[in-house]
Design a protein around this motif. Structure first.
Motif, PDB file in Angstrom:
ATOM      1  N   TYR A  42       0.861  -1.182   0.000  1.00  0.00           N
ATOM      2  CA  TYR A  42       0.000   0.000   0.000  1.00  0.00           C
ATOM      3  C   TYR A  42       0.899   1.234   0.000  1.00  0.00           C
ATOM      4  O   TYR A  42       1.886   1.285   0.744  1.00  0.00           O
ATOM      5  CB  TYR A  42      -0.892   0.021   1.239  1.00  0.00           C
ATOM      6  CG  TYR A  42      -1.933  -1.085   1.249  1.00  0.00           C
ATOM      7  CD1 TYR A  42      -3.082  -0.987   0.478  1.00  0.00           C
ATOM      8  CD2 TYR A  42      -1.758  -2.223   2.035  1.00  0.00           C
ATOM      9  CE1 TYR A  42      -4.029  -1.998   0.486  1.00  0.00           C
ATOM     10  CE2 TYR A  42      -2.702  -3.239   2.056  1.00  0.00           C
ATOM     11  CZ  TYR A  42      -3.840  -3.114   1.275  1.00  0.00           C
ATOM     12  OH  TYR A  42      -4.777  -4.109   1.282  1.00  0.00           O
ATOM     13  N   LEU A  44       1.963   4.695   1.145  1.00  0.00           N
ATOM     14  CA  LEU A  44       1.721   5.508   2.338  1.00  0.00           C
ATOM     15  C   LEU A  44       1.793   6.981   1.925  1.00  0.00           C
ATOM     16  O   LEU A  44       0.932   7.482   1.254  1.00  0.00           O
ATOM     17  CB  LEU A  44       2.716   5.150   3.442  1.00  0.00           C
ATOM     18  CG  LEU A  44       2.610   3.679   3.939  1.00  0.00           C
ATOM     19  CD1 LEU A  44       3.655   3.381   4.994  1.00  0.00           C
ATOM     20  CD2 LEU A  44       1.222   3.365   4.478  1.00  0.00           C
ATOM     21  N   PHE A  50       4.094   0.391   2.089  1.00  0.00           N
ATOM     22  CA  PHE A  50       4.010  -0.624   3.144  1.00  0.00           C
ATOM     23  C   PHE A  50       3.748  -1.965   2.472  1.00  0.00           C
ATOM     24  O   PHE A  50       2.717  -2.137   1.808  1.00  0.00           O
ATOM     25  CB  PHE A  50       2.878  -0.255   4.106  1.00  0.00           C
ATOM     26  CG  PHE A  50       2.527  -1.355   5.061  1.00  0.00           C
ATOM     27  CD1 PHE A  50       3.486  -1.882   5.915  1.00  0.00           C
ATOM     28  CD2 PHE A  50       1.233  -1.859   5.106  1.00  0.00           C
ATOM     29  CE1 PHE A  50       3.164  -2.907   6.800  1.00  0.00           C
ATOM     30  CE2 PHE A  50       0.898  -2.876   5.979  1.00  0.00           C
ATOM     31  CZ  PHE A  50       1.870  -3.403   6.829  1.00  0.00           C
ATOM     32  N   ALA A  52       2.441  -5.293   2.561  1.00  0.00           N
ATOM     33  CA  ALA A  52       1.564  -6.118   3.404  1.00  0.00           C
ATOM     34  C   ALA A  52       1.841  -7.597   3.156  1.00  0.00           C
ATOM     35  O   ALA A  52       1.939  -8.383   4.094  1.00  0.00           O
ATOM     36  CB  ALA A  52       0.107  -5.789   3.102  1.00  0.00           C
ATOM     37  N   PRO A  71      -2.783 -14.814  11.289  1.00  0.00           N
ATOM     38  CA  PRO A  71      -2.967 -13.816  12.339  1.00  0.00           C
ATOM     39  C   PRO A  71      -3.590 -12.535  11.785  1.00  0.00           C
ATOM     40  O   PRO A  71      -3.429 -12.225  10.600  1.00  0.00           O
ATOM     41  CB  PRO A  71      -1.536 -13.532  12.821  1.00  0.00           C
ATOM     42  CG  PRO A  71      -0.694 -14.624  12.266  1.00  0.00           C
ATOM     43  CD  PRO A  71      -1.380 -15.168  11.065  1.00  0.00           C
ATOM     44  N   SER A  72      -4.274 -11.818  12.653  1.00  0.00           N
ATOM     45  CA  SER A  72      -4.903 -10.568  12.238  1.00  0.00           C
ATOM     46  C   SER A  72      -3.846  -9.632  11.650  1.00  0.00           C
ATOM     47  O   SER A  72      -2.742  -9.523  12.175  1.00  0.00           O
ATOM     48  CB  SER A  72      -5.556  -9.942  13.470  1.00  0.00           C
ATOM     49  OG  SER A  72      -6.178  -8.758  13.100  1.00  0.00           O
ATOM     50  N   GLY A  73      -4.165  -9.019  10.537  1.00  0.00           N
ATOM     51  CA  GLY A  73      -3.248  -8.070   9.911  1.00  0.00           C
ATOM     52  C   GLY A  73      -2.189  -8.711   9.035  1.00  0.00           C
ATOM     53  O   GLY A  73      -1.292  -8.031   8.532  1.00  0.00           O
ATOM     54  N   CYS A  74      -2.285 -10.030   8.803  1.00  0.00           N
ATOM     55  CA  CYS A  74      -1.235 -10.697   8.016  1.00  0.00           C
ATOM     56  C   CYS A  74      -1.432 -10.500   6.515  1.00  0.00           C
ATOM     57  O   CYS A  74      -0.566 -10.877   5.729  1.00  0.00           O
ATOM     58  CB  CYS A  74      -1.171 -12.185   8.346  1.00  0.00           C
ATOM     59  SG  CYS A  74      -2.564 -13.134   7.714  1.00  0.00           S
ATOM     60  N   GLY A  75      -2.574  -9.962   6.119  1.00  0.00           N
ATOM     61  CA  GLY A  75      -2.751  -9.677   4.696  1.00  0.00           C
ATOM     62  C   GLY A  75      -3.772 -10.555   4.000  1.00  0.00           C
ATOM     63  O   GLY A  75      -3.804 -10.620   2.772  1.00  0.00           O
ATOM     64  N   LYS A  76      -4.643 -11.202   4.747  1.00  0.00           N
ATOM     65  CA  LYS A  76      -5.652 -12.082   4.138  1.00  0.00           C
ATOM     66  C   LYS A  76      -6.585 -11.285   3.228  1.00  0.00           C
ATOM     67  O   LYS A  76      -6.810 -11.644   2.076  1.00  0.00           O
ATOM     68  CB  LYS A  76      -6.466 -12.799   5.229  1.00  0.00           C
ATOM     69  CG  LYS A  76      -5.633 -13.646   6.178  1.00  0.00           C
ATOM     70  CD  LYS A  76      -6.472 -14.356   7.222  1.00  0.00           C
ATOM     71  CE  LYS A  76      -7.155 -13.451   8.235  1.00  0.00           C
ATOM     72  NZ  LYS A  76      -6.234 -12.678   9.082  1.00  0.00           N
ATOM     73  N   SER A  77      -7.125 -10.187   3.772  1.00  0.00           N
ATOM     74  CA  SER A  77      -8.045  -9.367   2.970  1.00  0.00           C
ATOM     75  C   SER A  77      -7.313  -8.726   1.792  1.00  0.00           C
ATOM     76  O   SER A  77      -7.908  -8.513   0.725  1.00  0.00           O
ATOM     77  CB  SER A  77      -8.673  -8.259   3.825  1.00  0.00           C
ATOM     78  OG  SER A  77      -9.445  -8.831   4.844  1.00  0.00           O
ATOM     79  N   THR A  78      -6.047  -8.432   1.998  1.00  0.00           N
ATOM     80  CA  THR A  78      -5.252  -7.832   0.928  1.00  0.00           C
ATOM     81  C   THR A  78      -5.139  -8.798  -0.253  1.00  0.00           C
ATOM     82  O   THR A  78      -5.331  -8.405  -1.413  1.00  0.00           O
ATOM     83  CB  THR A  78      -3.849  -7.467   1.477  1.00  0.00           C
ATOM     84  OG1 THR A  78      -4.015  -6.517   2.521  1.00  0.00           O
ATOM     85  CG2 THR A  78      -2.946  -6.915   0.408  1.00  0.00           C
TER      86      THR A  78
HETATM   87  N1  LIG Z   1      -5.565   0.742   2.502  1.00  0.00           N
HETATM   88  C1  LIG Z   1      -4.502   0.435   3.270  1.00  0.00           C
HETATM   89  N2  LIG Z   1      -3.455   1.297   3.385  1.00  0.00           N
HETATM   90  C2  LIG Z   1      -2.383   0.997   4.132  1.00  0.00           C
HETATM   91  N3  LIG Z   1      -2.224  -0.170   4.813  1.00  0.00           N
HETATM   92  C3  LIG Z   1      -3.234  -1.062   4.737  1.00  0.00           C
HETATM   93  C4  LIG Z   1      -4.428  -0.810   3.965  1.00  0.00           C
HETATM   94  N4  LIG Z   1      -5.244  -1.883   4.072  1.00  0.00           N
HETATM   95  C5  LIG Z   1      -4.611  -2.755   4.885  1.00  0.00           C
HETATM   96  N5  LIG Z   1      -3.412  -2.264   5.283  1.00  0.00           N
HETATM   97  C6  LIG Z   1      -2.428  -2.934   6.134  1.00  0.00           C
HETATM   98  O1  LIG Z   1      -2.045  -4.137   5.487  1.00  0.00           O
HETATM   99  C7  LIG Z   1      -1.867  -5.166   6.442  1.00  0.00           C
HETATM  100  C8  LIG Z   1      -2.744  -6.340   6.069  1.00  0.00           C
HETATM  101  O2  LIG Z   1      -4.110  -5.944   6.231  1.00  0.00           O
HETATM  102  P1  LIG Z   1      -5.304  -6.940   5.938  1.00  0.00           P
HETATM  103  O3  LIG Z   1      -5.120  -7.523   4.585  1.00  0.00           O
HETATM  104  O4  LIG Z   1      -6.564  -6.186   6.205  1.00  0.00           O
HETATM  105  O5  LIG Z   1      -5.065  -8.075   7.031  1.00  0.00           O
HETATM  106  P2  LIG Z   1      -6.038  -9.255   7.528  1.00  0.00           P
HETATM  107  O6  LIG Z   1      -7.208  -9.298   6.605  1.00  0.00           O
HETATM  108  O7  LIG Z   1      -5.175 -10.483   7.484  1.00  0.00           O
HETATM  109  O8  LIG Z   1      -6.415  -8.922   8.944  1.00  0.00           O
HETATM  110  C9  LIG Z   1      -2.185  -4.570   7.808  1.00  0.00           C
HETATM  111  O9  LIG Z   1      -0.975  -4.205   8.440  1.00  0.00           O
HETATM  112  C10 LIG Z   1      -3.024  -3.350   7.460  1.00  0.00           C
HETATM  113  O10 LIG Z   1      -2.846  -2.333   8.435  1.00  0.00           O
END
Ligand SMILES: Nc1ncnc2c1ncn2[C@@H]1O[C@H](COP(=O)(O)OP(=O)(O)O)[C@@H](O)[C@H]1O
Ligand SMILES: [Mg+2]
Length: 294
Positions: A42, A44, A50, A52, A71-78
């Motif tokens: 992403y 910044l 950053f 992810a 783990p939470s924040g590992c990038g699953k949704s990404t």
């Molecule tokens: N739009 C964004 N801009 C900057 N960082 C992001 C954005 N979306 C997610 N992140 C960061 O990317 C990392 C992975 O996020 P995410 O994919 O939501 O994780 P998960 O779904 O595994 O909880 C996290 O550190 C989150 O803070």
């Protein structure tokens, strides 16, 4: 034992991927999704980025449900966002049906945690909405919507409004809406996470029934290990973020069709335990949390 798909074999050593548990397909078989060394960041501020996800390597076969836990924040949704075409990737290969992903398309549908139904539309019109956007006429779109509402057990709520539905019923509507354009690939981002335990279990059963009837490819994100084992042909375990790696998976050799009783299968708890151990190893505090700017 009947399997939903026997397309995949774990550990194919192509494209420089490691041999142990790599979630890749037999290279001679077609795949719906092909990700190799996928890196997603992403922006910044300025030129800062950053990272992810540093390296995601996996396949999804044409009728496979692949789950990702981590783990939470590992990038699953990404990762899911990248496959959906909503989040651009910075390096690696990401193909759907052999074509590089360059944006959203009607062959993929996403089911998010929040149903986000249009409150002023009936349930039927919410399901028909996507088809109308693709130019379908009102009556055929409604007819298709009613078929799908029947599939998800909501035919008698076609004329209701979203506020008249429980959370579970709203999420069923959401699922019907995702199925409306008959996508080849369904992407689920923790769709049952906000439901109570009973509704969640009912929706899981419902999804297994629908899944057996529709034979599509799916990517299902969850932080519930038992949900992943119940629904997935394979469960991919992500390392923790930032710059996470998605290269290890466990093949879930439980019989298809999966049903409510699958939870009682003698091997079920063993899979849950195996994945729990992999995740616990990830949670060891061996590096400081927080974003890494590169
Ligand atoms: N739009 C964004 N801009 C900057 N960082 C992001 C954005 N979306 C997610 N992140 C960061 O990317 C990392 C992975 O996020 P995410 O994919 O939501 O994780 P998960 O779904 O595994 O909880 C996290 O550190 C989150 O803070
Ligand atoms: Mg997420």
């Amino acid at each position: 034992m009947s399997k939903r798909s026997d397309v995949l074999s774990i550990g194919a050593a192509a494209d420089g991927a490691p041999q142990d548990g790599t979630p890749m397909a037999d290279q001679t078989e077609p795949v719906r999704v092909r990700a190799r060394g996928l890196s997603i960041g992403y922006r910044l501020r300025g030129d800062e980025e950053f990272v992810a996800v540093a390296d995601a390597t996996f396949d999804i076969g044409p009728s496979e449900m692949v789950c990702i836990v981590g783990p939470s924040g590992c990038g699953k949704s990404t990762v899911l966002g990248a496959v959906a075409g909503l989040v651009p990737y910075r390096a690696g290969v990401l193909e759907v049906d052999g074509q590089p992903v360059s944006g959203p398309a009607s062959d993929r549908a996403v089911v998010f945690q929040k149903a986000a139904l249009l409150p002023w539309n009936t349930v039927e019109d919410n399901v028909a909405y996507g088809l109308r956007c693709y130019g379908e006429k009102k009556e055929p779109a409604r007819e298709r919507a009613r078929e799908l509402l029947k599939l998800v057990g909501l035919e008698s709520f076609a004329k209701s409004y979203p506020y008249q539905l429980s959370g579970g019923m709203q999420q069923r509507t959401n699922l019907a809406r995702a199925l409306a354009a008959d996508p080849n690939l369904l992407l689920f981002d923790e769709p049952f996470a906000s439901l109570d335990a009973q509704q969640r279990e009912m929706l899981q059963d419902e999804l297994m029934r629908i899944w057996s009837a529709t034979a599509k490819a799916g990517l299902f994100i969850t932080h519930q290990i038992d949900e992943a084992v119940l629904l997935g042909n394979r469960v991919i375990v992500s390392t923790k973020g930032p710059a996470s790696a998605i290269r290890r998976s466990v093949e879930i050799d439980l019989p298809w069709p999966r049903t409510h009783e699958t939870r009682l299968h003698p091997d079920f708890a063993g899979y849950v335990e195996q994945i729990w151990r992999m995740l616990s190893a990830e949670e060891q505090p061996d590096r400081p949390p927080g974003p890494t700017a590169v």
